[in-house]
Design an enzyme around this catalytic site. Structure first.
Site, PDB file in Angstrom:
ATOM      1  N   LYS A  93      -8.705  -2.281   0.289  1.00 41.96           N
ATOM      2  CA  LYS A  93      -8.628  -1.463   1.490  1.00 41.96           C
ATOM      3  C   LYS A  93      -9.382  -0.141   1.350  1.00 41.96           C
ATOM      4  CE  LYS A  93      -6.364  -4.106   4.300  1.00 41.96           C
ATOM      5  NZ  LYS A  93      -7.088  -4.712   5.459  1.00 41.96           N
ATOM      6  N   LYS A 152      -3.304 -13.425  11.413  1.00 44.74           N
ATOM      7  CA  LYS A 152      -4.762 -13.429  11.318  1.00 44.74           C
ATOM      8  C   LYS A 152      -5.266 -14.517  10.375  1.00 44.74           C
ATOM      9  CE  LYS A 152      -5.812  -9.314   9.915  1.00 44.74           C
ATOM     10  NZ  LYS A 152      -4.444  -8.886   9.586  1.00 44.74           N
ATOM     11  N   THR A 153      -4.705 -14.541   9.168  1.00 41.81           N
ATOM     12  CA  THR A 153      -5.154 -15.509   8.165  1.00 41.81           C
ATOM     13  C   THR A 153      -4.738 -16.926   8.538  1.00 41.81           C
ATOM     14  OG1 THR A 153      -5.045 -13.830   6.431  1.00 41.81           O
ATOM     15  CG2 THR A 153      -5.069 -16.116   5.721  1.00 41.81           C
ATOM     16  N   ARG A 186       0.827  -1.196   0.000  1.00 36.44           N
ATOM     17  CA  ARG A 186       0.000   0.000   0.000  1.00 36.44           C
ATOM     18  C   ARG A 186       0.869   1.258   0.000  1.00 36.44           C
ATOM     19  NH1 ARG A 186      -1.943   1.157   4.173  1.00 36.44           N
ATOM     20  NH2 ARG A 186      -1.040  -0.388   5.585  1.00 36.44           N
ATOM     21  N   ASP A 228     -10.091 -11.084   7.305  1.00 32.46           N
ATOM     22  CA  ASP A 228      -9.477  -9.762   7.455  1.00 32.46           C
ATOM     23  C   ASP A 228     -10.405  -8.633   7.900  1.00 32.46           C
ATOM     24  OD1 ASP A 228      -7.057  -8.219   7.210  1.00 32.46           O
ATOM     25  OD2 ASP A 228      -7.898  -7.289   5.424  1.00 32.46           O
TER      26      ASP A 228
END
Length: 511
Positions: free
Chosen positions: A195, A236-237, A54, A251
């Protein structure tokens, strides 16, 4: 189904317009246009060039009168005047109208009462495939009467003159709430598309009484929902992809008065050092219809090299959530029974697992701690502490305390226990100690989920004040005590005191 009327978006295409294509057709177009290569698994592998992550310095929110007073204008929310946005939008429309275009209509939020419809118009077939993977996919009947509320215009090959336009670089990611339009230009990194919608919902959902969350979620056979908050790279994943539990999402989620719902329709997993042994669900989800970003391929076998950082450490895979065999098809679940805050502590001083009081949970949520390690970003040679409010600072248009207050209200209403799970280092910091074994992390996670830690003895960590279990099924007792794992106790004390001071400094910014 014919091409949609794009004139309502100010577009007058002179070239072909491809709309509502199946993933196979999008792959064919991407290959025809030489946007990527097929991996041996059938996944489309694309490179994003100079921008492999990003671009937060190039993200803007328009100072629209209807929402200007609500925005937390900061480094994460740079202001853009309506006039500047309109000038850029005009250039984007002119540029896009002269290109071959791909249109993908989709939605966000699995709860129909909070659903947001969106249209992605892009000059690249693989970006449309990415959107096909990541967002909710309307049925043919829904597409027949589809009305997009928000528009995402993605033109990665358009580069602005930053001096002339008053931008930080040739790239721009800008959102206007009044025009309900998002511009993504000058960057091929597809994560900006995903995002940008999350950012929009982080602004809109709180006004509907919904708590938006940067977390993954899964549910057990008995309906018990677990949430996993954490920054990129904390697990997280990986940890939510549990073969014994159904995956709600990896997510982005909302928490309403009726429970939890997935915002997305797919997963966006980091693939660096991915293996079939350690993360089988993610590994096998990367097949035809999925997208790989910046993963090197063997030129002969086309096999992905998941250990390579040739292009970036931030290698990614995007795939529809139903590529995970035991996903929760509704994308919804009841109120959480357990919450985990994930942190990758590269200093090796946080306990592998600890229980937080509601007050501590609020503080840790506001801090949003993890650590970057050498090699993950240009210029990072030693571990660096990173604090990102609510584990999501770059995507929070409203003040962080507003989201923290919503978390506090939810914890109080539903009496949810919160655990701090360290997926980082033990027996020393990065370069000295070792990464906490994934099997041990999963054993601690399982013990908390199954309430096996409810009746074991706890001690209070003298530095961080959290409650640390002194025993856990399947985990050696010495693993649970970070100080005991260090050979040099004085070095541990210094490192722990330093991190605690950083926590206090980060928290003070929100007082």
């Amino acid at each position: 189904m014919g091409a949609p009327d794009l004139s309502r978006h100010g577009l007058a295409p002179s070239g072909p317009v491809h709309a509502h294509l199946a993933s196979a057709e999008l792959v064919e177009h991407a290959l025809r246009r030489r946007e990527g290569l097929l991996a041996d698994s059938g996944a489309l592998d694309a490179l994003t060039g100079e921008r492999t992550a990003r671009s937060p310095e190039d993200k803007y929110i328009v100072r629209d009168p209807s929402i200007e007073a609500e925005i937390d204008w900061s480094k994460s929310n740079r202001p853009m005047s309506p006039g500047t946005f309109d000038r850029l939008l005009k250039q984007v429309r002119q540029y896009a109208s002269a290109r071959e275009l791909f249109v993908h209509d989709a939605a966000a939020c699995a709860d129909p009462r909070h659903r947001l419809t969106l249209r992605v118009v892009t000059e690249q077939a693989w970006h449309a495939l990415f959107a096909h993977c990541l967002f909710l996919r309307p049925s043919p009947d829904e597409l027949a009467t589809f009305d997009a509320e928000w528009l995402v215009l993605s033109v990665p090959n358009l580069r602005f003159d930053p001096k002339k336009e008053g931008l930080n670089s040739p790239a721009v990611i800008a959102a206007s709430f009044e025009r309900k339009t998002i511009l993504v230009a000058g960057t091929h990194y597809a994560g900006e598309i995903k995002k940008s919608i999350f950012t929009i919902l982080n602004a809109l959902l709180p006004f509907r009484g919904v708590f938006p969350m940067h977390c993954s979620a899964n549910v057990g056979a008995g309906g018990d929902v677990a949430l996993f908050f954490g920054l990129s790279g904390t697990g997280k994943t990986t940890l939510s992809a549990d073969p014994e539990r159904r995956l709600i999402g990896d997510d982005e989620h909302g928490w309403s008065d009726d429970g939890v719902f997935n915002i997305e329709g797919g997963c966006y997993a980091k693939t660096i050092r991915l293996s079939a042994d350690k993360e089988p669900q993610i590994y096998h989800a990367i097949r035809f219809g999925s997208v790989l970003e910046n993963v090197p391929l063997d030129p002969v076998t086309r096999r992905p090299d998941y250990d390579s950082e040739e292009y970036t450490e931030n290698t990614r895979a995007a795939y529809p959530i139903d590529f995970i065999p035991n996903c929760e098809p509704s994308g919804r679940g009841w109120h959480p029974r357990t919450i985990f805050f994930l942190t990758c502590d590269a200093f090796g001083v946080l306990p592998p697992i600890s229980r937080l009081t509601p007050e501590q949970a609020m503080e840790h949520f506001l801090c949003g701690y993890t650590a970057k390690v050498a090699g993950t970003e240009v210029g990072v040679t030693d571990p660096e502490a990173t604090f990102s409010a609510c584990f999501a600072a770059p995507f929070l248009p409203l003040p962080a305390r507003r989201y923290a207050a919503m978390l506090g209200d939810k914890l109080k209403a539903h009496q949810v226990p919160v655990w701090l799970l360290n997926t980082g280092w033990t027996a020393g910091g990065f370069g000295v100690g070792e990464r906490i074994d994934l099997n041990s992390t999963r054993a601690m996670l399982r013990a908390a989920l199954e309430r096996k830690l409810d009746h074991v003895p706890f001690r209070t960590d003298p530095v961080f004040g959290v409650a640390v279990p002194t025993e856990c099924p399947g985990v050696p007792a010495k693993v649970l005590d970070p100080r005991a794992a260090w050979v040099d106790k004085a070095a541990y004390d210094r490192a722990a005191a330093d991190l605690a001071a950083r926590f206090r400094s980060a928290l003070a910014k929100h007082q």
